[in-house]
Design a protein around this motif. Sequence first.
Motif, PDB file in Angstrom:
ATOM      1  N   ASP A 132      -1.641  -1.279   2.936  1.00 26.14           N
ATOM      2  CA  ASP A 132      -0.264  -0.596   3.049  1.00 26.14           C
ATOM      3  C   ASP A 132       0.928  -1.201   2.423  1.00 26.14           C
ATOM      4  OD1 ASP A 132      -1.589   1.073   4.928  1.00 26.14           O
ATOM      5  OD2 ASP A 132      -1.258  -0.290   6.731  1.00 26.14           O
ATOM      6  N   GLY A 133       0.721  -1.543   1.381  1.00 22.68           N
ATOM      7  CA  GLY A 133       2.013  -2.089   0.481  1.00 22.68           C
ATOM      8  C   GLY A 133       2.090  -3.622   0.346  1.00 22.68           C
ATOM      9  N   PHE A 134       1.355  -4.381   1.212  1.00 18.89           N
ATOM     10  CA  PHE A 134       1.542  -5.801   1.175  1.00 18.89           C
ATOM     11  C   PHE A 134       0.485  -6.511   0.524  1.00 18.89           C
ATOM     12  CE2 PHE A 134       3.718  -5.093   5.225  1.00 18.89           C
ATOM     13  CZ  PHE A 134       4.740  -4.838   4.839  1.00 18.89           C
ATOM     14  N   SER A 135      -0.499  -5.643  -0.240  1.00 20.33           N
ATOM     15  CA  SER A 135      -1.703  -6.270  -1.004  1.00 20.33           C
ATOM     16  C   SER A 135      -0.916  -6.843  -2.350  1.00 20.33           C
ATOM     17  CB  SER A 135      -2.680  -5.110  -1.237  1.00 20.33           C
ATOM     18  OG  SER A 135      -2.239  -4.171  -1.967  1.00 20.33           O
ATOM     19  N   GLY A 150      10.335  -1.547   4.709  1.00 20.38           N
ATOM     20  CA  GLY A 150       9.801  -2.912   4.555  1.00 20.38           C
ATOM     21  C   GLY A 150       8.907  -3.118   3.453  1.00 20.38           C
ATOM     22  N   LYS A 151       7.916  -2.198   3.514  1.00 18.95           N
ATOM     23  CA  LYS A 151       6.767  -2.112   2.531  1.00 18.95           C
ATOM     24  C   LYS A 151       7.373  -2.026   0.836  1.00 18.95           C
ATOM     25  CE  LYS A 151       3.198  -0.391   5.521  1.00 18.95           C
ATOM     26  NZ  LYS A 151       2.446   0.976   5.752  1.00 18.95           N
ATOM     27  N   GLU A 152       8.351  -0.929   1.091  1.00 24.07           N
ATOM     28  CA  GLU A 152       8.904  -0.894  -0.526  1.00 24.07           C
ATOM     29  C   GLU A 152       9.579  -2.006  -0.840  1.00 24.07           C
ATOM     30  OE1 GLU A 152      11.577   2.632   0.245  1.00 24.07           O
ATOM     31  OE2 GLU A 152       9.617   4.038   0.278  1.00 24.07           O
ATOM     32  N   LEU A 153      10.398  -2.835   0.032  1.00 25.66           N
ATOM     33  CA  LEU A 153      11.130  -3.898  -0.504  1.00 25.66           C
ATOM     34  C   LEU A 153      10.294  -5.084  -0.973  1.00 25.66           C
ATOM     35  CD1 LEU A 153      13.875  -5.209  -0.652  1.00 25.66           C
ATOM     36  CD2 LEU A 153      13.505  -6.076   1.595  1.00 25.66           C
TER      37      LEU A 153
END
Length: 626
Positions: free
Chosen positions: A90-93, A484-487
Amino acid sequence: MWALRRASISLRNQGYRVRTSYFFGKLEIPYSSEGNVAGFGTTAASSDRCISFERNNLATWPSSRIYISSHGLSSQAGAENSGEEDNVEDGFSELDETLPSTSPLEESKATNDNVEELTSGSEIDDDDDDEVDDGTQNELDLPEVETELAEKISKKGAPSALFKAIWSASDLSVPRVLDKWVSEGKDISRADISLAMLKLRRRRMFRKALQFSEWLESSGQLDFIEGDYASRLDLIAKVLGLHKAESYIANIPKSFQGEMVYRTLLANYVVVKNVKKAEEVFNKMKDLGFPITTFACNALLHLYKRADRRKIADVLLLMEKENVKPSLFSYKILIDAKGLSNDMIGMEQVVDTMKAEGIELDVSALSLLAKHYASGGLKDKAKAILKEMEDVNTKGSRWPCRILLPHFGELQMEDEVRRVWKICESNPYIEECMAAIVAWGKLKNIPEAEKIFDRVVKTWKKLSAKQYSTMLKVYADNKMLVKGKELVKQMADSGCRIGPLTWDEIVKLYVEAGEVEKADTFLGKAVQKHQMKPLFTSYMRIMDQYARKGDVHNTEKIFYKMRLSGYVARFSQFRTLIQAYINAKAPAYGMKERMKADNVFPNRDLAEKLAQLDAFRRTAVSDLLD
């Protein structure tokens, strides 16, 4: 001259609480130690001939040898890891590919459980040092080698060519750059060295500062004095860890192993909240015959404010016996301790005592008052303090704006946020931008916060993780997981160094979205890969959620992980752990013994919770009925 004397001992609540009060000038400073609760031993009082901070085994010492002692016992939570964890999604990897590997010995400084990451990401600008310190920086930072001349030069915004040469060098080429500097015939005066070191420290470039210090000694460019060795020890603690720092003392010439060196070590143990080691260093200083100073007492007050407020009264008694005069920082600690205990009357008594002693409240002290009034629901008093903060600023300096903005946001004073931001808006410092982002986030005006952050990104070429985390916190507080994921992806793409401060906000994003398992998985993988210590709050966010669900296994697992990370067991952890057992309606065998081994004693509320657990104990009859 201030007076500090023991006032009274009274027993209350039929043995549940021993209350002792001391008078700090005209101010009563009470603390309570929990004794004889749920099977724990009683608490002895300090005698007139000694001071001991050990609650359940006080020893008597001659008045000339005042000691502080503490238990070093600990217990194992015993929870095992529940198998292999899933990959972070979900974007944090992206973090796994972008974070550089960090030595497990590298430590960052913590204040009230918040850690600033070690970064060198701020853009260098000659007028950076025009910004006035707001007085809220950690006042336990030991004086480095900087001289008064360096401070004066720094305040004038004078450039430092030597600093820029070190800053532009890679981590491995600092000695080579300095050798070249000397070979070109450029002078290195102590003022130049002090100014460069000051700038490196202000930007938290501790690794380069350590290399600089090592080069100065090995090259013979500087005749070291005690302050230089103390500075080196401080840098070793920050970069290589406290074990290495303590070992380094043996390498310092005996004539320079003075009070400044040991108080540097003391301050660093206080920063990481290692009560046992801090007390050992304090006792060592006493053994060596060093005088008990205001600095050393402030270090203990600061430590106990964060780790065990019951011991604050012992330090105050020690200060009275040794005739150690409190400083402004001493009073700030007491104000904060009272505020954290929601004792508004006691907090005001501290202020009255300050004024009676002729000590004026500075802006940072007023900020503490405003914060605690606001958190205590006394909004009118908080607003009055904020008005006073502006009145104190008679010189027309702009720096209080960065303190006022978050307070106005917390109090939902949108007009005031707009007014103060307008003062800075035409040419803001980055700290003012960050403060405005925090304020708009508290007002839930995300577009305004994003507008300022976009300006920051365009104005400053390279941001630190701390600055990205300010915006990330706004998204976390407002449960905006996608944003938050985008940032975080933007941080990764920028090459920003990401560490525990950012991890904490990512954990919060997941927890607020109801995805505690993903938060747990993310934090576990980040720690495993990068060998850095997470914030205390990161673990507690996850632990609290597991406890609410009655998930005893995972609550115990987090408790155990915190111990492995070096966090000493605290009251809050046991409270959460006990709540997990209550919610699961499961017995917690040996919980009282575990708490006692960690020198954690229940208050009345926790004693009642422990009693609830007895109802879940299995008996021979219950086994038959099952």
